[in-house]
Design a protein around this motif. Structure first.
Motif: not given
Length: 156
Positions: A13-36
C-alpha cells in the motif's frame, strides 16, 4: 521463508500511495506552472482566500509545514506580485500576509486544477467507489497521524 523485499514492495500500500502522490504532484506542478504558480503556492492562495491577513506562523500551521518553508514561499510569491506582507497593526514583530488582486485571480484556476486531477484519479470508478476511496484515504491519513513514534521507538 520471508518474501523478497522487492516482491513485497511491488504490492505494498505504501508504494502504491507513493506512486499516486508522485504522479499527483507531477501533474499538479505542470498544470500550476501553466497558470504561473510553483507547486505548493496554490495552497497558500487557498488559505489566504479563506482567511486573508494570516501571520506567517498561522499560515505555516494551517499548511502543516515549517515556518521556514512558508517564509521562502511568501518571499517568492511577493516578488511575483501574488501577495504582500504588512506589519501587524498591534504588534510590529508580526508580519501579516495578504493576497494581491493578481494572487486572488489565481484562486479559481488553481481550484480547477485540483478538480481536474480529482476527476482524473477517479476515472472508471462508480460514484459509490469514489465515496469509498475518499473515506478510505481520510481514514488512512487519520491512522498515520496517530502512528507517532513513542520515545522508546525513537532510540531503536
Amino acid at each position: 521463508m520471508k518474501e523478497p523485499i522487492a516482491t513485497y514492495l511491488q504490492g505494498s500500500i505504501s508504494m502504491s500511495l507513493v506512486r499516486l502522490a508522485k504522479g499527483h504532484r507531477q501533474q499538479s506542478g505542470v498544470r500550476c506552472q501553466r497558470i504561473g504558480l510553483y507547486t505548493g503556492q496554490e495552497h497558500v492562495i487557498f488559505r489566504l482566500l479563506e482567511d486573508d491577513g494570516l501571520s506567517q506562523s498561522q499560515l505555516a500551521a494551517r499548511l502543516k509545514v515549517e515556518i521556514g518553508t512558508v517564509a521562502k514561499m511568501v518571499q517568492r510569491m511577493e516578488k511575483e506580485g501574488l501577495l504582500i506582507r504588512r506589519e501587524d497593526a498591534e504588534d510590529a514583530r508580526i508580519s501579516r500576509v495578504y493576497l494581491t488582486e493578481k494572487g486572488r485571480t489565481l484562486g479559481e484556476p488553481a481550484a480547477q486544477i485540483l478538480q481536474d486531477l480529482d476527476a482524473c484519479m477517479v476515472q472508471g470508478m462508480s460514484q459509490a467507489e469514489q465515496l469509498l476511496f475518499q473515506r478510505l484515504l481520510d481514514q488512512a491519513a487519520a491512522n498515520v497521524a496517530r502512528c507517532s513514534l513513542s520515545p522508546a521507538d525513537e532510540h531503536a
